[in-house]
Design a protein around this motif. Structure first.
Motif, PDB file in Angstrom:
ATOM      1  N   GLY A 286     -64.652 -73.839 -60.743  1.00  0.00           N
ATOM      2  CA  GLY A 286     -65.991 -73.283 -60.593  1.00  0.00           C
ATOM      3  C   GLY A 286     -66.060 -71.788 -60.398  1.00  0.00           C
ATOM      4  O   GLY A 286     -67.134 -71.251 -60.113  1.00  0.00           O
TER       5      GLY A 286
ATOM      6  N   LYS B 109     -68.914 -73.834 -54.647  1.00  0.00           N
ATOM      7  CA  LYS B 109     -69.749 -73.644 -55.836  1.00  0.00           C
ATOM      8  C   LYS B 109     -70.775 -74.766 -55.962  1.00  0.00           C
ATOM      9  O   LYS B 109     -71.951 -74.516 -56.274  1.00  0.00           O
ATOM     10  N   SER B 110     -70.346 -75.985 -55.703  1.00  0.00           N
ATOM     11  CA  SER B 110     -71.252 -77.131 -55.820  1.00  0.00           C
ATOM     12  C   SER B 110     -72.307 -77.135 -54.720  1.00  0.00           C
ATOM     13  O   SER B 110     -73.423 -77.612 -54.933  1.00  0.00           O
TER      14      SER B 110
ATOM     15  N   HIS C 139     -64.362 -75.463 -55.485  1.00  0.00           N
ATOM     16  CA  HIS C 139     -65.291 -76.421 -56.089  1.00  0.00           C
ATOM     17  C   HIS C 139     -66.399 -76.818 -55.110  1.00  0.00           C
ATOM     18  O   HIS C 139     -67.578 -76.897 -55.488  1.00  0.00           O
TER      19      HIS C 139
END
Length: 351
Positions: free
Chosen positions: A327, A282-283, A279
């Motif tokens: 993600g 991806k963020s 996560h």
């Protein structure tokens, strides 16, 4: 006048709930299967699946792997059949890993650059018969070294720069054989930039790099090492080049460095214990991000299912959905065949 039943005064508890939530009840959209499907936030499709499998020598060989029930090693001719099945199910890509014989292994892993090693022979055979299927190949040295490390071991130390140079040779041999994506998992510093430069200089500018940018020093690799014949390292461990399971900022720095050197995609390995890393990457970077549901994760679910402790099928699909929720754009999983078949049968986690 008496109120009809439908007009009964709410209880004090119901009134308190409605006043607290201003009348909102999140359970309303969970009431039926169709409404659960309609509002589902994340979706799993066959396009998300990548099939890893294992190669061995000989012909018409299928060797079951004891530590991974349901998974086998395949000779190259049988690997072609596996590839055909994957393509038929709509799985977009495969990731073969070799178990080479002891007589071709060396301290420096130089057989990785041989055009006739298992990986390169499998690439050519699969591309000939199933050209529409993507092939992702690892350029790490561990299947080719006598000691089982991902790099060259000298005086008890994994030497970074010489290892990276050998990895580049392996990546070029795989590109020449026809692989579609180079995915180095060795964690040597600087190897992404070296591979990118070598690919570009040799006419392989269009081959992308999927970097195992965040590969952790995990306890979940045991069955895989059995599968490729590196279960017992002769010397030391891999903690000097894999990331500590305690570190997240370091994982981000590794990913950033690999992207700056030319990586097109990022891999997190293992998967489920590191959903937070998936996560965060991806963020932070907004690039294609993948997870490897490694052998230990697979074998735990498989063993618990076979013992009747959990519903294996439900746990399998829930775990894959967890990657999408975190993600992931794709998932390497030994459950790829089973998951693809379930999806084709109309499986939906909201049913």
């Amino acid at each position: 006048m008496t109120k009809p039943a439908s007009m009964k005064t709410p209880s004090a508890t119901t009134q308190a709930i409605d006043e607290t939530t201003q009348g909102r009840r999140l359970r309303r959209m969970r009431k039926t299967g169709w409404s659960r499907r309609m509002v589902q936030e994340n979706h799993l499709s066959v396009d998300d699946l990548i099939l890893p499998f294992f190669l061995t020598g000989g012909e018409k060989v299928e060797e079951p792997i004891e530590a991974m029930p349901g998974v086998s090693r395949y000779s190259v001719d049988m690997a072609v059949r596996m590839a055909e099945k994957a393509a038929k199910l709509g799985i977009p890509a495969i990731a073969p890993f070799p178990r080479e014989s002891a007589d071709v292994k060396s301290d420096d892993g130089s057989y990785i650059a041989d055009p006739d090693n298992l990986i390169n022979r499998a690439i050519r055979a699969i591309k000939k018969e199933v050209p529409e299927l993507g092939i992702i190949t690892d350029a790490a040295l561990d299947p080719f070294t006598t000691h089982g490390h991902d790099g060259i071991l000298r005086d008890g130390i994994i030497v970074n720069d010489e290892s990276a140079e050998m990895i580049v040779r392996g990546a070029l041999a795989q590109a020449e054989a026809g692989t579609d994506i180079i995915a180095p998992s060795d964690m040597m510093d600087g190897r992404i930039g070296l591979i990118r430069d070598a690919l570009d200089a040799n006419g392989f500018q269009d081959i992308p790099i999927l970097s195992y940018a965040t590969k952790f020093a995990s306890a979940f690799y045991g069955p895989y090492r059995d599968a490729i014949g590196t279960l017992g390292l002769l010397k030391g461990d891999k903690k000097t080049y894999y990331i500590s399971p305690a570190n997240t900022d370091e994982a981000v720095r590794e990913a950033e460095q690999d992207l700056m050197e030319g990586a097109d995609m990022l891999m997190v390995k293992p998967g489920l214990p590191y959903l937070d890393i998936i996560h965060r990457l991806k963020s932070t970077f907004h690039v294609p991000t993948f997870a490897y549901q490694v052998s230990g994760e697979y074998s735990m679910i498989k063993a618990a299912g076979r013992n009747g402790w959990i519903n294996e099928e439900a746990a399998m699909m829930e775990s894959l959905m967890a990657f999408k929720r975190a993600g992931c754009d794709g998932i390497l999983t030994y459950y790829a065949f089973e998951a693809a078949e379930k999806i084709h049968q109309g499986w939906h986690i909201g049913k």
